[in-house]
Every structure is written in structure tokens, then in C-alpha cells.
Write a protein that holds these residues in place. Structure first.
Motif, PDB file in Angstrom:
ATOM      1  N   LEU A  85      27.347  13.524   6.728  1.00 14.89           N
ATOM      2  CA  LEU A  85      29.293  13.100   7.327  1.00 14.89           C
ATOM      3  C   LEU A  85      29.539  12.236   7.665  1.00 14.89           C
ATOM      4  O   LEU A  85      28.825  10.931   8.136  1.00 14.89           O
ATOM      5  N   ASP A  86      31.009  11.976   7.648  1.00 15.94           N
ATOM      6  CA  ASP A  86      31.235   9.875   8.226  1.00 15.94           C
ATOM      7  C   ASP A  86      32.237  10.883   9.305  1.00 15.94           C
ATOM      8  O   ASP A  86      32.894  10.007  10.231  1.00 15.94           O
ATOM      9  N   SER A  87      32.881  12.504   9.461  1.00 17.17           N
ATOM     10  CA  SER A  87      33.453  12.553  10.585  1.00 17.17           C
ATOM     11  C   SER A  87      32.981  14.174  10.483  1.00 17.17           C
ATOM     12  O   SER A  87      32.652  14.733   9.993  1.00 17.17           O
ATOM     13  N   ALA A  88      33.707  14.232  11.670  1.00 15.33           N
ATOM     14  CA  ALA A  88      33.514  15.510  11.848  1.00 15.33           C
ATOM     15  C   ALA A  88      34.512  16.309  13.116  1.00 15.33           C
ATOM     16  O   ALA A  88      34.303  15.877  13.944  1.00 15.33           O
ATOM     17  N   LYS A  89      35.076  18.123  12.333  1.00 18.51           N
ATOM     18  CA  LYS A  89      36.547  18.082  13.406  1.00 18.51           C
ATOM     19  C   LYS A  89      35.575  19.305  14.645  1.00 18.51           C
ATOM     20  O   LYS A  89      34.921  19.119  15.069  1.00 18.51           O
ATOM     21  N   THR A  90      36.919  18.048  16.188  1.00 20.39           N
ATOM     22  CA  THR A  90      36.040  18.947  17.520  1.00 20.39           C
ATOM     23  C   THR A  90      36.337  20.179  17.967  1.00 20.39           C
ATOM     24  O   THR A  90      37.893  20.818  17.107  1.00 20.39           O
ATOM     25  N   VAL A  91      35.959  21.177  18.555  1.00 21.99           N
ATOM     26  CA  VAL A  91      36.956  22.063  18.873  1.00 21.99           C
ATOM     27  C   VAL A  91      37.432  21.758  19.528  1.00 21.99           C
ATOM     28  O   VAL A  91      39.002  22.225  19.791  1.00 21.99           O
ATOM     29  N   GLU A  92      38.167  20.758  20.293  1.00 27.35           N
ATOM     30  CA  GLU A  92      38.922  19.545  20.945  1.00 27.35           C
ATOM     31  C   GLU A  92      40.194  19.408  20.316  1.00 27.35           C
ATOM     32  O   GLU A  92      40.948  19.699  20.027  1.00 27.35           O
ATOM     33  N   GLY A  93      39.727  19.217  18.226  1.00 27.80           N
ATOM     34  CA  GLY A  93      40.979  19.287  17.812  1.00 27.80           C
ATOM     35  C   GLY A  93      41.176  18.179  17.050  1.00 27.80           C
ATOM     36  O   GLY A  93      41.283  17.845  15.737  1.00 27.80           O
ATOM     37  N   SER A  94      40.786  16.956  17.353  1.00 30.24           N
ATOM     38  CA  SER A  94      41.029  16.158  16.651  1.00 30.24           C
ATOM     39  C   SER A  94      39.619  15.752  15.818  1.00 30.24           C
ATOM     40  O   SER A  94      37.973  16.379  16.536  1.00 30.24           O
ATOM     41  N   SER A  95      39.147  14.559  15.270  1.00 30.66           N
ATOM     42  CA  SER A  95      37.260  14.636  15.133  1.00 30.66           C
ATOM     43  C   SER A  95      37.074  13.190  15.584  1.00 30.66           C
ATOM     44  O   SER A  95      37.242  11.624  15.589  1.00 30.66           O
ATOM     45  N   VAL A  96      35.755  13.485  15.911  1.00 29.31           N
ATOM     46  CA  VAL A  96      34.455  12.074  15.925  1.00 29.31           C
ATOM     47  C   VAL A  96      34.123  11.395  14.399  1.00 29.31           C
ATOM     48  O   VAL A  96      34.080  12.138  13.305  1.00 29.31           O
ATOM     49  N   LYS A  97      33.860   9.786  13.909  1.00 26.95           N
ATOM     50  CA  LYS A  97      33.833   9.659  13.449  1.00 26.95           C
ATOM     51  C   LYS A  97      32.038   9.291  13.601  1.00 26.95           C
ATOM     52  O   LYS A  97      31.640   9.230  14.621  1.00 26.95           O
ATOM     53  N   ILE A  98      31.253   9.293  12.085  1.00 31.56           N
ATOM     54  CA  ILE A  98      29.977   9.927  11.832  1.00 31.56           C
ATOM     55  C   ILE A  98      29.107   8.493  10.813  1.00 31.56           C
ATOM     56  O   ILE A  98      29.939   8.166   9.903  1.00 31.56           O
ATOM     57  N   ASP A  99      28.536   7.928  11.610  1.00 28.36           N
ATOM     58  CA  ASP A  99      27.330   6.706  11.024  1.00 28.36           C
ATOM     59  C   ASP A  99      26.653   6.764  10.687  1.00 28.36           C
ATOM     60  O   ASP A  99      25.112   6.775  12.113  1.00 28.36           O
ATOM     61  N   ALA A 100      25.923   6.772   9.737  1.00 31.03           N
ATOM     62  CA  ALA A 100      24.429   7.385   9.928  1.00 31.03           C
ATOM     63  C   ALA A 100      23.541   6.373   8.564  1.00 31.03           C
ATOM     64  O   ALA A 100      22.449   6.372   8.255  1.00 31.03           O
ATOM     65  N   SER A 101      23.951   4.713   8.930  1.00 33.18           N
ATOM     66  CA  SER A 101      23.825   3.923   8.020  1.00 33.18           C
ATOM     67  C   SER A 101      22.844   3.138   8.913  1.00 33.18           C
ATOM     68  O   SER A 101      22.358   2.633   8.281  1.00 33.18           O
ATOM     69  N   ASN A 102      23.029   3.254  10.139  1.00 32.71           N
ATOM     70  CA  ASN A 102      21.454   2.635  10.584  1.00 32.71           C
ATOM     71  C   ASN A 102      20.951   3.899  12.125  1.00 32.71           C
ATOM     72  O   ASN A 102      22.058   3.620  13.008  1.00 32.71           O
ATOM     73  N   GLY A 103      20.638   4.671  12.064  1.00 36.61           N
ATOM     74  CA  GLY A 103      20.487   5.527  12.486  1.00 36.61           C
ATOM     75  C   GLY A 103      22.097   6.414  13.240  1.00 36.61           C
ATOM     76  O   GLY A 103      21.956   6.583  12.039  1.00 36.61           O
ATOM     77  N   VAL A 104      21.964   6.580  14.027  1.00 36.05           N
ATOM     78  CA  VAL A 104      23.312   7.911  13.714  1.00 36.05           C
ATOM     79  C   VAL A 104      24.044   7.306  15.054  1.00 36.05           C
ATOM     80  O   VAL A 104      23.155   7.784  15.913  1.00 36.05           O
ATOM     81  N   LYS A 105      25.040   7.366  14.652  1.00 37.27           N
ATOM     82  CA  LYS A 105      26.070   6.832  15.732  1.00 37.27           C
ATOM     83  C   LYS A 105      27.815   7.972  15.727  1.00 37.27           C
ATOM     84  O   LYS A 105      27.576   8.654  13.995  1.00 37.27           O
ATOM     85  N   VAL A 106      28.100   8.566  17.020  1.00 38.02           N
ATOM     86  CA  VAL A 106      29.137   9.442  16.590  1.00 38.02           C
ATOM     87  C   VAL A 106      29.962   8.728  17.260  1.00 38.02           C
ATOM     88  O   VAL A 106      29.810   8.821  18.992  1.00 38.02           O
ATOM     89  N   ASN A 107      30.989   8.223  16.501  1.00 36.26           N
ATOM     90  CA  ASN A 107      31.869   7.068  17.028  1.00 36.26           C
ATOM     91  C   ASN A 107      31.075   6.176  17.855  1.00 36.26           C
ATOM     92  O   ASN A 107      29.976   5.272  17.146  1.00 36.26           O
ATOM     93  N   ASP A 108      31.253   5.628  19.026  1.00 37.91           N
ATOM     94  CA  ASP A 108      30.191   4.040  19.519  1.00 37.91           C
ATOM     95  C   ASP A 108      28.883   4.557  20.398  1.00 37.91           C
ATOM     96  O   ASP A 108      28.405   4.323  20.985  1.00 37.91           O
TER      97      ASP A 108
END
Length: 133
Positions: A85-108
Motif C-alpha cells: 500500500l501507499d496509503s490507508a484510510k483510517t477510522v478517523e476519516g483521513s488517510s495515513v501515508k505508507i512507505d515500504a521502501s526502507n522498512g515500513v513507515k506510516v506517515n513519519d
């Protein structure tokens, strides 16, 4: 197996998160059928917030609820799925950014322990508290 809340309690490193979930009255929700994916900040992650932030949030339940639900994604999304994934929609309503290029980061925040299984979902341990825009 334990549900997400009991799994977090039993781990012993999520005391602040569990206290916040209780304060926001989200315990019953996160003990519900789910499934849920929770990006769970450790006590150490909460300690990185500016002094007084946690106490302030405990006094502002709507804001606390917004932040906590921003850490929850509907469904059970395991690490093998998260990395696609490059993002995921949260229960809050907005999305978090996902970056798996070097480990896994969710936003920062970095996922330090993926795939902590609970009977109503999965927990991915992160090293920072996620704050919605």
C-alpha cells in the motif's frame, strides 16, 4: 487469543495508549468484532510529544478520539499487505501515508514490530504518535 485492548495491556509497553483509549471511551469499540488494524504508539512514542500534550489531550476528548481513531484502519491488514500500500484510510476519516521502501513507515512513524496478532485484528507497533492534519 486476546482482543486488541487486552493484547496491548498484556504487552506492558502501551500504558499511555490504553489510558487514552479508556479516556476516549473506545475500549468497547476496540474489544468489538472488528477486525481492526491498529498502528500502536508505545509509551516511549507518547513521551516524545511536547510536555503537557498527553495531559491536554486527556482534557479534550473529541481531539483525543480524533487522534486515536487516526491510528486505526478497518479490517485486518497484515505486514505482507501493508507493504503493497501507499496509503490507508483510517477510522478517523483521513488517510495515513505508507512507505515500504526502507522498512515500513506510516506517515513519519516507523513500524518497529509488525503483526502482533489479536483475535479481532492486528497491531503494528510504531515509534511515534500519528497526528492528523
Amino acid at each position: 487469543m486476546a482482543d486488541i485492548v487486552d493484547t496491548a495491556v498484556n504487552a506492558g509497553s502501551f500504558n499511555t495508549l490504553v489510558a487514552a483509549v479508556k479516556a476516549a471511551n473506545l475500549v468497547d469499540t476496540l474489544k468489538g468484532a472488528g477486525p481492526f488494524t491498529v498502528f500502536a504508539p508505545t509509551d516511549e512514542a507518547f513521551a516524545k510529544l511536547p510536555e503537557g500534550t498527553v495531559d491536554g489531550l486527556l482534557q479534550d476528548i473529541p481531539k483525543l478520539t480524533q487522534i486515536l481513531t487516526y491510528h486505526v484502519v478497518p479490517g485486518k491488514v497484515t505486514s505482507s499487505e501493508v507493504v503493497k500500500l501507499d496509503s490507508a484510510k483510517t477510522v478517523e476519516g483521513s488517510s495515513v501515508k505508507i512507505d515500504a521502501s526502507n522498512g515500513v513507515k506510516v506517515n513519519d512513524a516507523t513500524v518497529t514490530t509488525p503483526d502482533v496478532t489479536a483475535d479481532n485484528g492486528v497491531i503494528h507497533v510504531i515509534d511515534k504518535v500519528l497526528l492528523p492534519a
